[in-house]
Scaffold this active site. Structure first.
Site, PDB file in Angstrom:
ATOM      1  N   ASP A  79      33.460   6.431 -52.897  1.00  0.00           N
ATOM      2  CA  ASP A  79      33.023   7.229 -54.036  1.00  0.00           C
ATOM      3  C   ASP A  79      31.944   8.219 -53.582  1.00  0.00           C
ATOM      4  O   ASP A  79      30.990   7.825 -52.896  1.00  0.00           O
ATOM      5  CB  ASP A  79      32.458   6.245 -55.086  1.00  0.00           C
ATOM      6  N   GLU A 133      35.915  16.991 -56.062  1.00  0.00           N
ATOM      7  CA  GLU A 133      35.120  17.225 -57.281  1.00  0.00           C
ATOM      8  C   GLU A 133      34.817  18.702 -57.433  1.00  0.00           C
ATOM      9  O   GLU A 133      34.482  19.388 -56.488  1.00  0.00           O
ATOM     10  CB  GLU A 133      33.807  16.420 -57.211  1.00  0.00           C
ATOM     11  N   HIS A 181      26.579  11.882 -64.790  1.00  0.00           N
ATOM     12  CA  HIS A 181      26.249  10.604 -64.156  1.00  0.00           C
ATOM     13  C   HIS A 181      25.003  10.052 -64.813  1.00  0.00           C
ATOM     14  O   HIS A 181      24.049  10.786 -65.047  1.00  0.00           O
ATOM     15  CB  HIS A 181      25.962  10.810 -62.664  1.00  0.00           C
TER      16      HIS A 181
HETATM   17  O1  G3H Z   1      31.134   7.639 -59.401  1.00  0.00           O
HETATM   18  C1  G3H Z   1      30.528   6.906 -60.197  1.00  0.00           C
HETATM   19  C2  G3H Z   1      30.594   7.175 -61.609  1.00  0.00           C
HETATM   20  O2  G3H Z   1      30.818   8.499 -61.862  1.00  0.00           O
HETATM   21  C3  G3H Z   1      29.598   6.455 -62.430  1.00  0.00           C
HETATM   22  O3  G3H Z   1      28.949   7.182 -63.444  1.00  0.00           O
HETATM   23  O4  G3H Z   1      26.946   5.733 -63.573  1.00  0.00           O
HETATM   24  O5  G3H Z   1      27.444   7.422 -65.315  1.00  0.00           O
HETATM   25  O6  G3H Z   1      28.829   5.389 -65.130  1.00  0.00           O
HETATM   26  P1  G3H Z   1      27.992   6.381 -64.434  1.00  0.00           P
HETATM   27 ZN    ZN Z   2      30.755   9.690 -59.981  1.00  0.00          ZN
END
Ligand code: G3H
Ligand code: ZN
Length: 286
Positions: A79, A133, A181
């Protein structure tokens, strides 16, 4: 076991989404897999830079391999890989998918580096999906005082999405569509731009998947609308980080002398499992 691509294609046709949850350790991993088991759905496990460094790339791969060997449909994603090398290392370690996060780069640089990752994945001899992205959605899975400033002006346009996907050859696109995020401390997160999701979806080839990052703090109805509009994967991290910490905190508060890790970390595990289970049920709700 079905490949990740097969699982996503079925999810796309059925208009449901696959949940993606980040881990830092094996307790969170077990909680997520147990929730996926309960809901009876495949699940994606993600490790971003800090998480990967903490757990170890080989350990993350080994956890997933063991789960897969015991019949679980669990897939592993790198990720927010910020360098091409990171993505290549994850491909070499057996990850099912990698995300190259070039959101802070110029459009051209983002395209060039994402393309390099796609070429490496294709040459690996395995079916490794690559995600790119486009646009900016903030950077950390943490509790926030306010929406990061640049987010609104950096939403993904249909034209950019089309060009990016065509030129890079990615399998999965992570657009900026009002998502951020992290989670706002004082309210729910801003509403997603459902119209934009629909327009981007309509502009992309059929075999391209769309992922929604920044899932924490989004309302149930907004999730359902976004999945209906074309989202195939949803990322959640802040919600499970918070649940893990709160579960452990409350266990220690109730039993301040406790020093056996399995007698307080288990409460963090249970809290994570509850969040993941609720989200997974929502993502398949019709
Ligand atoms: O890649 C991780 C996610 O986009 C998590 O986002 O922490 O806002 O749930 P979040
Ligand atoms: Zn993310």
């Amino acid at each position: 076991m079905r490949s990740l691509k097969e699982v996503l294609s079925i999810a796309k046709t059925s208009k449901v989404a696959i949940g993606h949850f980040n881990i830092s350790d094996s307790t969170q991993f077990n909680a997520i897999v147990s929730a996926a088991n309960e809901v009876d759905v495949p699940v994606l496990i993600g490790v971003s830079e800090g998480e990967k460094k903490f757990i170890g790339i080989q350990n993350a791969a080994a956890l997933v391999r063991t789960a897969v060997d015991s019949g679980q449909e669990v897939y592993l994603n790198l990720d927010h890989g910020h360098s091409v090398t990171d993505c290549k290392d994850a491909i070499d370690a057996g990850f099912d998918s990698v995300m190259f996060d070039g959101s802070k780069l110029s459009f051209k640089e983002n395209i060039n580096k994402t393309k390099e990752v796609v070429e490496y994945a294709r040459a690996s001899g395995r079916e490794v999906l690559v995600e790119g992205e486009l646009g900016y959605i903030g950077s950390s899975s943490k509790m926030l005082d306010a929406v990061p400033e640049e987010v609104e002006s950096a939403m993904t346009t249909v034209e950019q999405a089309r060009e990016f996907v065509e030129t890079t050859g990615v399998d999965i696109l992570a657009p900026s569509v009002g998502n951020i995020h992290g989670m706002l401390k004082s309210s729910g997160n801003p509403k997603l731009d459902i119209e934009r999701i629909t327009q981007i979806r309509d502009a992309l080839p059929d075999d391209i998947f769309m992922v929604l990052h920044g899932g924490s703090g989004i309302s149930d109805s907004n999730f359902t609308e976004s999945i209906e509009a074309g989202i195939n994967i949803v990322h959640i991290n802040t919600e499970i980080r918070r649940a893990y910490r709160e579960g452990i905190e409350s266990a220690l508060k109730n039993d301040a002398e406790q020093i056996a890790p399995y007698k307080y970390i288990n409460k963090g595990r249970d809290a994570v499992r509850a969040v993941v289970s609720a989200r997974l049920k929502l993502f398949i709700k019709k």
